[in-house]
Design an enzyme around this catalytic site. Structure first.
Site, PDB file in Angstrom:
ATOM      1  N   LYS A  57       0.810  -1.224   0.000  1.00  0.00           N
ATOM      2  CA  LYS A  57       0.000   0.000   0.000  1.00  0.00           C
ATOM      3  C   LYS A  57       0.848   1.282   0.000  1.00  0.00           C
ATOM      4  O   LYS A  57       0.448   2.292  -0.554  1.00  0.00           O
ATOM      5  CB  LYS A  57      -0.950   0.012   1.205  1.00  0.00           C
ATOM      6  CG  LYS A  57      -2.144  -0.927   1.042  1.00  0.00           C
ATOM      7  CD  LYS A  57      -2.968  -0.992   2.314  1.00  0.00           C
ATOM      8  CE  LYS A  57      -4.333  -0.441   2.107  1.00  0.00           C
ATOM      9  NZ  LYS A  57      -5.246  -0.659   3.244  1.00  0.00           N
ATOM     10  N   ASP A 111     -10.215   3.814   2.131  1.00  0.00           N
ATOM     11  CA  ASP A 111     -10.446   3.223   3.460  1.00  0.00           C
ATOM     12  C   ASP A 111     -11.243   4.147   4.392  1.00  0.00           C
ATOM     13  O   ASP A 111     -12.167   3.689   5.082  1.00  0.00           O
ATOM     14  CB  ASP A 111      -9.114   2.864   4.132  1.00  0.00           C
ATOM     15  CG  ASP A 111      -8.530   1.552   3.601  1.00  0.00           C
ATOM     16  OD1 ASP A 111      -9.290   0.739   3.039  1.00  0.00           O
ATOM     17  OD2 ASP A 111      -7.312   1.345   3.754  1.00  0.00           O
TER      18      ASP A 111
END
Ligand code: NAP
Length: 287
Positions: free
Chosen positions: A66, A102
């Site tokens: 990520k 997210d």
């Protein structure tokens, strides 16, 4: 022409994203395949370059790429920039843009599954890793009144509070050791678990990150853990009359945002949730 969306992860086999993303693509009859690609660190650059081909819509990115994937991309959206992490890649013309959905996933889960509006509320956040960072910045941007961050490694909680302070004028954000949280639990409108405590097959499977005797009925408890779907914390919260929301909802809503970025269609959330839930339940069944 069949189009492709990849999941870049290592290992990639345990993810349920292929199950719910493919269900969403099939729901619209799109000629598109979502495939999990186990991608080692030294193959990440090539895996990202492959997305530049005309038959790719983009990708999801998860552990351990990520953060490292950013250097292979052409630009980042403001969430990916703020969080220093990318979970979605979208192709725009010949450019690859990194997004992070997210925080959106958490906020939408709180709103739609608990009716929770963050503005003016007090939050206790457990954890100080990547997921906690998304929660902290997301909730602060929504105007919460106070945030207490507790983590096993106190310095990481202190660092996260410092990063929030640097990002702009926020509220009262404080850090504390997990042993000291009794008062913070009692005063919180929302408790978010962003640690892996309670996760099946993890080091603290079957455990709750807090003494649930401290929770009161009005509290909203969000657990990012989604294996099991109803974690020990969520079960305990519900048993005292608090509202418990499973991390599966965050996973589905962050995926829904990615789906909308790739396809321009409204994500079929109920279908994605059922596909994700079935995939988790069949993975948990003894073979
Ligand atoms: P991470 O960066 O590795 O952070 C892990 C966090 O858990 C740290 O705060 C760590 O504390 C804490 N922790 C780990 N084991 C612990 C233990 N035995 N006792 C107390 N604290 C412990 O991981 P992450 O990416 O933030 O993910 C955290 C959790 O959120 C995972 O369960 C992940 O699956 C989940 N998650 C869910 C979603 C969703 O969509 N639902 C999205 C992202 C992540 P230290 O700092 O002391 O090590």
């Amino acid at each position: 022409m069949t189009q492709y969306i990849n999941l870049l992860a290592y290992p990639a086999g345990h993810s349920i994203s292929p199950a719910f993303q493919q269900a969403a693509l099939d729901h619209f009859g799109l000629d598109a395949r979502y495939a999990a690609l186990s991608t080692a660190a030294d193959a990440l650059g090539d895996a990202v370059d492959m997305l530049r081909g005309e038959d790719y819509l983009g990708a999801n990115v998860t552990i351990p790429h990520k953060e490292s994937v950013r250097r292979h991309l052409d630009a980042l959206d403001s969430w990916a920039e703020t969080l220093g992490a990318v979970n979605t890649i979208v192709k725009q013309g010949d450019r690859l843009i990194g997004h992070n959905t997210d925080a959106y996933g958490l906020l939408r889960a709180l709103r739609e599954q608990a009716g929770f509006q963050p503005r003016g509320r007090s939050v206790l956040l457990l954890g100080a890793g990547g997921a906690a960072r998304a929660a902290a910045f997301g909730l602060c941007r929504e105007g919460i009144a106070s945030l207490t961050i507790a983590n096993r490694t106190l310095e990481r909680a202190v660092d996260l509070v410092t990063a929030l302070g640097k990002a702009g004028p926020v509220l009262a954000a404080t850090s504390m050791a997990v042993e000291e949280i009794a008062e913070a639990v009692a005063g919180a409108d929302l408790v978010v678990n962003a640690t892996s405590v309670g996760m099946s097959h993890g080091g603290a499977a079957g455990e709750s990150p807090i003494d649930v005797g401290l929770l009161s009925p009005g509290t909203v408890v969000f657990d990012m853990v989604y294996t099991p779907i109803e974690s020990p914390l969520i079960e305990a919260a519900r048993s005292v009359g608090a509202v418990g929301v499973s991390g599966l909802w965050m996973l589905i809503y962050q995926g829904a945002a990615a789906f909308e970025l790739w396809t321009g269609q409204d994500a079929p959330v109920a279908i994605m949730y059922e596909a994700g839930r079935s995939a988790l339940l069949s993975a948990a069944r003894p073979s």
